[in-house]
Design a protein around this motif. Structure first.
Motif, mmCIF file in Angstrom:
data_model
loop_
_atom_site.group_PDB
_atom_site.id
_atom_site.type_symbol
_atom_site.label_atom_id
_atom_site.label_comp_id
_atom_site.label_asym_id
_atom_site.label_seq_id
_atom_site.Cartn_x
_atom_site.Cartn_y
_atom_site.Cartn_z
ATOM 1 N N GLY A 209 -1.237 -3.034 2.399
ATOM 2 C CA GLY A 209 -1.317 -1.784 3.901
ATOM 3 C C GLY A 209 -2.291 -0.629 3.594
ATOM 4 O O GLY A 209 -3.379 -0.874 4.809
ATOM 5 N N ASN A 210 -2.676 -0.442 2.599
ATOM 6 C CA ASN A 210 -3.682 0.407 2.864
ATOM 7 C C ASN A 210 -5.081 0.052 2.604
ATOM 8 O O ASN A 210 -5.704 0.686 3.518
ATOM 9 N N ILE A 211 -5.391 -0.474 2.511
ATOM 10 C CA ILE A 211 -7.012 -1.634 2.239
ATOM 11 C C ILE A 211 -6.985 -2.257 3.538
ATOM 12 O O ILE A 211 -8.132 -1.820 4.394
ATOM 13 N N ARG A 212 -5.789 -3.010 4.332
ATOM 14 C CA ARG A 212 -5.796 -3.875 5.347
ATOM 15 C C ARG A 212 -6.184 -2.404 6.947
ATOM 16 O O ARG A 212 -7.159 -2.621 7.622
ATOM 17 N N SER A 213 -5.516 -1.026 6.183
ATOM 18 C CA SER A 213 -5.407 0.048 7.626
ATOM 19 C C SER A 213 -7.012 0.426 7.202
ATOM 20 O O SER A 213 -7.806 1.046 8.155
ATOM 21 N N VAL A 232 -4.858 -0.045 -14.982
ATOM 22 C CA VAL A 232 -3.992 -0.318 -13.830
ATOM 23 C C VAL A 232 -4.402 -0.424 -12.381
ATOM 24 O O VAL A 232 -3.992 -0.778 -11.534
ATOM 25 N N VAL A 233 -5.380 0.423 -12.695
ATOM 26 C CA VAL A 233 -6.562 0.072 -10.710
ATOM 27 C C VAL A 233 -7.164 -0.514 -10.918
ATOM 28 O O VAL A 233 -6.186 -1.341 -9.931
ATOM 29 N N GLU A 234 -7.205 -2.141 -12.012
ATOM 30 C CA GLU A 234 -7.609 -3.114 -11.497
ATOM 31 C C GLU A 234 -6.212 -4.179 -11.296
ATOM 32 O O GLU A 234 -6.233 -5.064 -10.566
ATOM 33 N N ARG A 235 -5.718 -4.135 -12.221
ATOM 34 C CA ARG A 235 -4.154 -5.026 -12.432
ATOM 35 C C ARG A 235 -3.596 -4.403 -11.001
ATOM 36 O O ARG A 235 -2.923 -5.292 -10.625
ATOM 37 N N ALA A 236 -3.567 -3.280 -10.571
ATOM 38 C CA ALA A 236 -2.352 -3.267 -8.855
ATOM 39 C C ALA A 236 -3.185 -2.989 -7.846
ATOM 40 O O ALA A 236 -3.254 -3.977 -6.865
ATOM 41 N N TRP A 237 -4.404 -2.416 -7.927
ATOM 42 C CA TRP A 237 -5.218 -2.761 -6.687
ATOM 43 C C TRP A 237 -6.128 -3.969 -6.375
ATOM 44 O O TRP A 237 -6.374 -4.491 -5.756
ATOM 45 N N ILE A 238 -5.383 -4.375 -7.743
ATOM 46 C CA ILE A 238 -6.771 -6.540 -7.809
ATOM 47 C C ILE A 238 -6.227 -6.634 -7.780
ATOM 48 O O ILE A 238 -6.040 -7.957 -6.791
ATOM 49 N N GLU A 239 -5.591 -7.424 -8.607
ATOM 50 C CA GLU A 239 -4.580 -8.625 -8.971
ATOM 51 C C GLU A 239 -3.196 -8.992 -8.580
ATOM 52 O O GLU A 239 -2.683 -9.544 -7.275
ATOM 53 N N LEU A 375 0.512 8.389 -0.373
ATOM 54 C CA LEU A 375 0.828 6.936 0.064
ATOM 55 C C LEU A 375 1.926 6.444 0.866
ATOM 56 O O LEU A 375 2.699 7.089 0.480
ATOM 57 N N PRO A 376 2.473 5.408 1.172
ATOM 58 C CA PRO A 376 3.579 5.548 2.052
ATOM 59 C C PRO A 376 4.347 5.237 0.728
ATOM 60 O O PRO A 376 4.541 4.343 0.261
#
Length: 569
Positions: A209-213, A232-239, A375-376
């Protein structure tokens, strides 16, 4: 003070999204893996799941108990994604190990996690890590694993070619542990953070939702996956966000030497990095054009836009619609520099313990020195001791085999004690002012918070990294590692003299804005760069403060006896 946004609720879990994409977009090109010499292999959702289902069948045939842990030691690649899905479908929990870890840490994680099996993938240091694998631990080699691993272990392709794909839609419980993530260990042994399926899914939904906004509901998402998937950045925000989204196209980097070509192949529309790499990109630009000349050109109407676009094209970032920085504080001047180029760079704040889902800035809401607003679904509160307390949809289920840490890590009403100090503005923006454990007292009896001072010093294009210390001394000192392009030049006496003069000026400017008890006595130029290899940086490129302080302890008193503002170690 606290702030509590709301978020939509969902009952879907990560594997539900996977099966949905397999059924509704089987021919969608999801993963592109370079295999050497400019060649790539593409995988659609159908092809990805075919591989994952075959490996899941194999894993189930091994008869491990439900919730069994399977470790992955690999740089980012398509088979990491496939492997994670296979482990989940087979009823297991994934344990990713940083591909640059020492043999000692690899051994510790494999033993502490009680891993039942290890997947060995793309690696540069396998010759040094192989000895860490316990005798008798089953191992499987990815197709791009080092030749020695492929020769020694069962091979992914051989297994999947003889194995039928797992049928149906094997489900996992909401409270099943999906991931066991080991922190990067900046202050000691890494801790195993347990993450449940429901919580990583809720966090990933919020990230999408954050990226799409930021980029819009229909903009194509192209991403280069290169930060360690053990982080965690790559695992959560990417994969995991990519699994939820389903419509992104993921590219992988081949080697460090081909990184620019890999970026240009991907032409990413979303790009996430860490402060040190954003700084390295900037320093690379400065080797081709001086900061003064570039700043002058950027201020000229029309020409500035052309120049900024040319710089971003050279970096491979000219298609990026949303750029993020996380994992550590980034100098606000560096964010401003990228925005002058035309890149919408924003900062975020998260941690392993909340699956990287805490706060983020946006183009609409940001401020110098602030890491963003909740974040939401995230609640943020400041304790009486000024510690940042967070309750997140991505919150950990606990620390593996360390229940005593669980008890001390949460407030009575369920907020996680981050260890960060901070303050919240009326509009919800969060500012971090330091780490509780990093505060130190000088001989003046006053506490010094090193992080804000380090952030200011790191903004200098002459500096790659710095560390502020000085426990019990009359004033703090700061150690700096010079920029990579500058280090070889200081052998020249004239350059060395110029560097010392400019750093002295930097110190004077820095101290003018600091209270008396925080003013830095000197800048000490490190004799060698800090890296993962020499133990001064974690795999996520954070400084190991205790390790550096211990290494220089015998020389500190001598530094204070020298008269000048700049000391060469």
């Amino acid at each position: 003070m606290s702030t509590t946004p709301t978020t939509a609720t969902s009952s879907k879990l990560m594997l539900d999204y996977v099966y949905e994409h397999e059924a509704t977009r089987p021919n969608y090109l999801w993963l592109t893996q370079p295999t050497g010499g400019g060649a790539v292999v593409d995988y659609t959702w159908r092809q990805t799941l075919d591989q994952a289902r075959r490996m899941a069948t194999h894993l189930k045939s091994l008869g491990f108990a439900p919730g069994f842990r399977v470790a992955i030691l690999s740089k980012n690649c398509a088979h990491f994604f496939m492997c994670e899905l296979a482990i989940w479908m087979a009823g297991g929990t994934t344990v990713a190990i940083f591909p640059t870890e020492t043999a000692d840490t690899v051994s510790y994680v494999l033993t502490h996690s009680e891993a039942s099996l290890l997947f060995v993938g793309k690696l540069d240091s396998w010759a040094h890590q192989a000895s860490a694998v316990p005798t008798g631990l089953p191992c499987i080699a990815f197709p791009l694993a080092p030749p020695a691993a492929i020769a020694a272990f069962e091979n992914w392709d051989a297994i999947t070619s003889r194995t039928e794909p797992l049928s149906g839609q094997p489900a996992r419980g909401a409270d099943d542990i999906a991931l066991l993530m080991y922190t990067s260990g900046s202050t000691g042994r890494p801790k195993g953070v347990m993450h449940r399926f429901d919580r990583i899914t809720r966090a990933a939904e919020g990230i999408v939702g954050n990226i799409r906004s930021a980029i819009g509901p229909t903009e194509e998402i192209r991403i280069l996956s290169y930060l360690p998937l053990a982080h965690v950045v790559e695992r959560a925000w990417i994969e995991c966000a990519g699994i939820v989204e389903g419509r992104g196209h993921f590219f992988f980097a081949e080697t460090l030497d081909t990184f620019l070509k890999d970026l240009q192949r991907a032409r990413p529309t979303v790009f996430v990095s860490v402060p040190r790499l954003w700084l390295k990109f900037q320093q690379g630009v400065f080797t081709k054009m001086s900061p003064q000349k570039l700043n002058l050109l950027l201020r000229i109407p029309i020409i500035g836009n052309i120049v900024g676009r040319k710089v971003l094209t050279g970096l491979g970032l000219d298609h990026v619609r949303h750029a993020g920085s996380g994992s550590a504080p980034i100098p606000s001047d560096l964010i401003d520099w990228y925005r002058r180029l035309g890149l919408n760079l924003v900062e975020g704040y998260g941690m392993t313990e909340d699956f990287g889902y805490s706060c983020a800035s946006s183009i609409a809401l940001h401020a110098k020195g602030y890491v963003g607003s909740p974040l939401p679904g995230v609640q943020v509160r400041i304790s009486d001791e000024q510690e940042v307390l967070i309750k997140s949809p991505g919150q950990l289920a606990g620390y593996f085999k360390q229940p005593e840490l669980d008890a001390e890590s949460f407030t009575e009403d369920g907020f996680f004690r981050t260890g960060d100090l901070g303050e919240i503005r009326a509009d919800g923006l969060l500012k971090l002012t330091g780490r509780k454990k990093e505060l130190f007292k000088t001989a003046k009896g006053k506490y010094v918070a090193p992080a804000p001072i380090e952030n200011t010093i790191n903004a200098s294009p002459m500096v790659e990294l710095c560390m502020v210390s000085g426990v019990g001394q009359q004033a703090p000192y700061a150690m700096v590692v010079l920029a990579e392009t500058l280090r070889p030049q200081v052998k020249n006496p004239a350059v060395r003299e110029r560097v010392a003069a400019e750093l002295a000026a930097l110190l004077k400017t820095l101290n003018a804005d600091l209270p008396d008890y925080e003013r830095v006595r000197m800048l000490v130029i490190a004799r060698e760069p800090w890296g993962i290899e020499n133990g001064f940086l974690t795999p996520t490129l954070k400084i190991k403060r205790n390790r550096i302080e211990a290494a220089v302890a015998a020389r500190v008193e001598q530094w204070y006896l020298q008269p000048g503002p700049v000391v060469w170690e």
